[in-house]
Design a protein around this motif. Sequence first.
Motif, PDB file in Angstrom:
ATOM      1  N   ALA A 167       0.851  -1.192   0.000  1.00 58.49           N
ATOM      2  CA  ALA A 167       0.000   0.000   0.000  1.00 58.49           C
ATOM      3  C   ALA A 167       0.884   1.238   0.000  1.00 58.49           C
ATOM      4  O   ALA A 167       1.996   1.228   0.541  1.00 58.49           O
ATOM      5  N   ILE A 168       0.366   2.327  -0.602  1.00 54.01           N
ATOM      6  CA  ILE A 168       1.135   3.569  -0.741  1.00 54.01           C
ATOM      7  C   ILE A 168       0.243   4.758  -0.386  1.00 54.01           C
ATOM      8  O   ILE A 168      -0.935   4.790  -0.733  1.00 54.01           O
ATOM      9  N   ALA A 169       0.839   5.744   0.279  1.00 58.94           N
ATOM     10  CA  ALA A 169       0.212   7.054   0.459  1.00 58.94           C
ATOM     11  C   ALA A 169       1.220   8.106   0.025  1.00 58.94           C
ATOM     12  O   ALA A 169       2.428   7.944   0.233  1.00 58.94           O
ATOM     13  N   SER A 170       0.736   9.187  -0.584  1.00 65.13           N
ATOM     14  CA  SER A 170       1.622  10.210  -1.134  1.00 65.13           C
ATOM     15  C   SER A 170       1.261  11.583  -0.597  1.00 65.13           C
ATOM     16  O   SER A 170       0.088  11.967  -0.557  1.00 65.13           O
ATOM     17  N   ALA A 171       2.284  12.326  -0.156  1.00 64.73           N
ATOM     18  CA  ALA A 171       2.130  13.708   0.303  1.00 64.73           C
ATOM     19  C   ALA A 171       3.529  14.280   0.507  1.00 64.73           C
ATOM     20  O   ALA A 171       4.528  13.541   0.469  1.00 64.73           O
ATOM     21  N   ASP A 172       3.624  15.570   0.738  1.00 66.15           N
ATOM     22  CA  ASP A 172       4.912  16.218   0.987  1.00 66.15           C
ATOM     23  C   ASP A 172       5.241  16.099   2.473  1.00 66.15           C
ATOM     24  O   ASP A 172       4.743  16.860   3.299  1.00 66.15           O
TER      25      ASP A 172
END
Length: 331
Positions: free
Chosen positions: A230-235
Amino acid sequence: MLPAILVSALSIATSPTQAQAQFPGQAYQLGTRPRAVILEDVTNDGIDDIIVGAAERFGGVFICIGCADGTFMPPMRPSFYTAFDLAPGDFDGDGDIDIAYVSDRVRFLENLGGGEFYAQRRYFFAGAEPSAIVAHDIDRDGILDVVVSNRLSDDISLLFGRGELSLMNHTRIPAGTRPSGMVLADQNHDGVMDIVVANEDADQITVLLGVAAGTFARHGSFDTGPAPSAIASADLNADGNCDLAVANASGHSIMLGDGSGGFTLHGHLESGGEPSEVGIADVNNDGVLDVVSTLQEESRVSVFVNNGSASFGDESRTRVGWEPTCMALGD
C-alpha cells in the motif's frame, strides 16, 4: 479540526486532543473481510458518508449515510459483488458521486440521488486479478477515467470514460511484479498526473510518468522494504515534492521524492507488525503530516508523528476492531 480514522468499516476512531494521537472509537458491522473503505459525501448534504467494499462471504458494497451528530444510518447493500477497491467520482456528469469498484472486473454503482444507488449490470474488463482502482481524468477530456492495478497480469489497465458510467479503450502498461496498491500524483511538477504502484514480489515501487493526455512512460523502479502493498503520497518534508509512505511486510518505508519522478529511501518505521494499509494526515494539528496505518494481525491502528523534515517519533498504537484491513482518513 482533528481527523478521524475510519478503520476497516468496523471502527471509527477520533483524536480527543491536539497533544495526543490516541483514538477511542465507535464500531459498525459491515460485511465480511472489508477490503476498502472511503469517506465521501454521496448525498450532497455536506456530511461524509461511509462506503465499504467487502470480499469473501457476505461481500459486496455497503453504504452508511452520515448524520449531523457524527453517527451513521444502518447500512445499505446496493451491490452483492465482491469489491476489492473503490473509486468515487461523478462518472455520468449529473452532479452526484458514483462509485467505481473492482471485483473480477470493473463495475459501477450509479448514484440516483437521495442516498439511493443502482448496481449497473454491465461491466468492463481490466487485467488478471485486479486489486486497486483510482479515478481521474487522465486524458483531459472532462470525463473521468479509471486506472486499475492487476496483480496476476503484472500490469496497469487504463480505461477511458465516455460518460454515462461507461468505459472504453482498455490499455495495459507493464508495471512490475504483482502490482497492488497505487497512487496518482504529479511527481515531476509538469501538471500531468503520474502513477506510482507497489510491486509486492519485487520489493519495489514503479513510477509511470504521464507524458501526454492518457499516455504514460516507465520512469524507473525504486527499492522499498519487503513485499510493499500500500502507498500514500504527500509532501512529508515540506520541500514541495511528493513523498511516499509505503506499507510493507516489516513496517513502513519513507521515500522522499526528488521532484522529477525519482525516490530515495529515507528511512524505515518499525511497526511491530505487518501493516495492511497506510495513510498520511496531520493527526495532532501541528501543521505537519503524520503517518497512520492499520496492523491487521494485532487489531490496532499505528500512528507515527512527524517531527518535521520526515523525521518521525515513536509509534503510538490504539486497539480497534478485529483484524483491521483498511482505513480512511477524514474529519
